[in-house]
Design a protein around this motif. Sequence first.
Motif, short mmCIF file in Angstrom:
data_model
loop_
_atom_site.label_atom_id
_atom_site.label_comp_id
_atom_site.label_asym_id
_atom_site.label_seq_id
_atom_site.Cartn_x
_atom_site.Cartn_y
_atom_site.Cartn_z
N MET A 1 72.15 -21.84 -9.63
CA MET A 1 72.50 -22.99 -10.45
C MET A 1 71.26 -23.50 -11.15
N LYS A 2 71.41 -23.96 -12.36
CA LYS A 2 70.29 -24.48 -13.15
C LYS A 2 70.48 -25.98 -13.34
N PRO A 3 70.03 -26.79 -12.39
CA PRO A 3 70.29 -28.23 -12.47
C PRO A 3 69.63 -28.90 -13.66
N PHE A 4 68.57 -28.32 -14.18
CA PHE A 4 67.88 -28.97 -15.28
C PHE A 4 68.60 -28.77 -16.60
N LEU A 5 69.52 -27.84 -16.66
CA LEU A 5 70.31 -27.69 -17.89
C LEU A 5 71.18 -28.91 -18.12
N VAL B 1 71.26 -33.64 -32.08
CA VAL B 1 70.29 -32.86 -31.32
C VAL B 1 70.71 -31.39 -31.35
N ARG B 2 69.76 -30.53 -31.59
CA ARG B 2 70.01 -29.09 -31.54
C ARG B 2 69.04 -28.52 -30.52
N VAL B 3 69.57 -27.90 -29.49
CA VAL B 3 68.74 -27.31 -28.45
C VAL B 3 68.32 -25.93 -28.91
N GLU B 4 67.02 -25.73 -29.05
CA GLU B 4 66.49 -24.45 -29.51
C GLU B 4 66.43 -23.44 -28.37
N SER B 5 65.96 -23.86 -27.22
CA SER B 5 65.88 -22.93 -26.10
C SER B 5 65.71 -23.69 -24.79
N THR B 6 66.18 -23.05 -23.74
CA THR B 6 65.93 -23.54 -22.38
C THR B 6 65.54 -22.32 -21.57
N THR B 7 64.43 -22.42 -20.90
CA THR B 7 63.94 -21.30 -20.12
C THR B 7 63.57 -21.78 -18.73
N GLN B 8 64.06 -21.08 -17.73
CA GLN B 8 63.74 -21.40 -16.35
C GLN B 8 62.99 -20.23 -15.75
N ALA B 9 61.95 -20.53 -15.00
CA ALA B 9 61.20 -19.48 -14.31
C ALA B 9 62.12 -18.80 -13.29
N PRO B 10 62.00 -17.49 -13.13
CA PRO B 10 62.86 -16.79 -12.17
C PRO B 10 62.53 -17.18 -10.72
N ASP B 11 63.53 -17.13 -9.89
CA ASP B 11 63.38 -17.38 -8.45
C ASP B 11 62.86 -18.77 -8.12
N VAL B 12 63.28 -19.78 -8.87
CA VAL B 12 62.88 -21.16 -8.57
C VAL B 12 64.04 -21.84 -7.85
N THR C 1 60.08 -31.92 -26.69
CA THR C 1 59.97 -30.89 -25.67
C THR C 1 59.94 -31.55 -24.30
N VAL C 2 60.60 -30.92 -23.35
CA VAL C 2 60.59 -31.39 -21.96
C VAL C 2 60.19 -30.20 -21.11
N ASP C 3 59.05 -30.31 -20.44
CA ASP C 3 58.58 -29.25 -19.55
C ASP C 3 58.55 -29.80 -18.13
N VAL C 4 58.95 -28.96 -17.18
CA VAL C 4 58.89 -29.33 -15.76
C VAL C 4 57.90 -28.38 -15.10
N VAL C 5 56.91 -28.98 -14.39
CA VAL C 5 55.81 -28.22 -13.81
C VAL C 5 55.78 -28.43 -12.30
N ASP C 6 55.63 -27.33 -11.57
CA ASP C 6 55.42 -27.40 -10.13
C ASP C 6 54.01 -27.94 -9.91
N ALA C 7 53.89 -29.12 -9.32
CA ALA C 7 52.60 -29.80 -9.19
C ALA C 7 51.63 -29.03 -8.28
N ALA C 8 52.13 -28.44 -7.21
CA ALA C 8 51.25 -27.74 -6.27
C ALA C 8 50.67 -26.46 -6.89
N ARG C 9 51.47 -25.74 -7.62
CA ARG C 9 51.01 -24.49 -8.22
C ARG C 9 50.50 -24.65 -9.65
N ASN C 10 50.75 -25.84 -10.25
CA ASN C 10 50.39 -26.12 -11.63
C ASN C 10 50.97 -25.05 -12.56
N GLN C 11 52.28 -24.79 -12.35
CA GLN C 11 52.97 -23.74 -13.10
C GLN C 11 54.27 -24.31 -13.66
N GLN C 12 54.51 -24.03 -14.93
CA GLN C 12 55.73 -24.47 -15.57
C GLN C 12 56.91 -23.70 -14.99
N ILE C 13 57.94 -24.45 -14.56
CA ILE C 13 59.11 -23.79 -13.97
C ILE C 13 60.37 -23.99 -14.81
#
Length: 145
Positions: free
Chosen positions: A1-5, A19-30, A132-144
């Motif tokens: 499930m992609k709760p952020f969608l 509003v026109r959504v251009e893209s939504t990308t989720q990191a795999p295995d999150v 733009t809305v980006d969600v980042v894992d704070a511990a790994r400093n990686q965009q998810i």
Amino acid sequence: MKPFLILLPALSVAACSPVRVESTTQAPDVDFASYKTYNFLDVTARNEDAFRGSSANVDELKRAVAREMELRGYRRADTPELWVNIGVVTEEKVQTRETNIQWDGPRYIGQRNYHWQSQQVPTGTYREGTATVDVVDAARNQQIW
């Protein structure tokens, strides 16, 4: 499930224009269920010059995102597991209309040596932007998301 969608409807409600959504990308295995807290990145972490004049837009988006995050069980914290970065870039545009011979043409032609061509006439200005809305894992400093 992609709760952020599900945040996408919040963004559309927060904006005053379509509003026109251009893209939504989720990191795999999150696994979003493993996160419990979130907060927003400070404006000083971004290029502040790019966001001048759009702070009201960012505040509105922050309220919409916060509402959606809290509906999903995340709580706001000073040291969060997720950082949310919102950016808005706007550009001034000119609205135009095309001239029409019926309404914009002359009433008297004179020697009948006349050439008329339609053209674009400015009628007003408006702002067009990108959020733009980006969600980042704070511990790994990686965009998810």
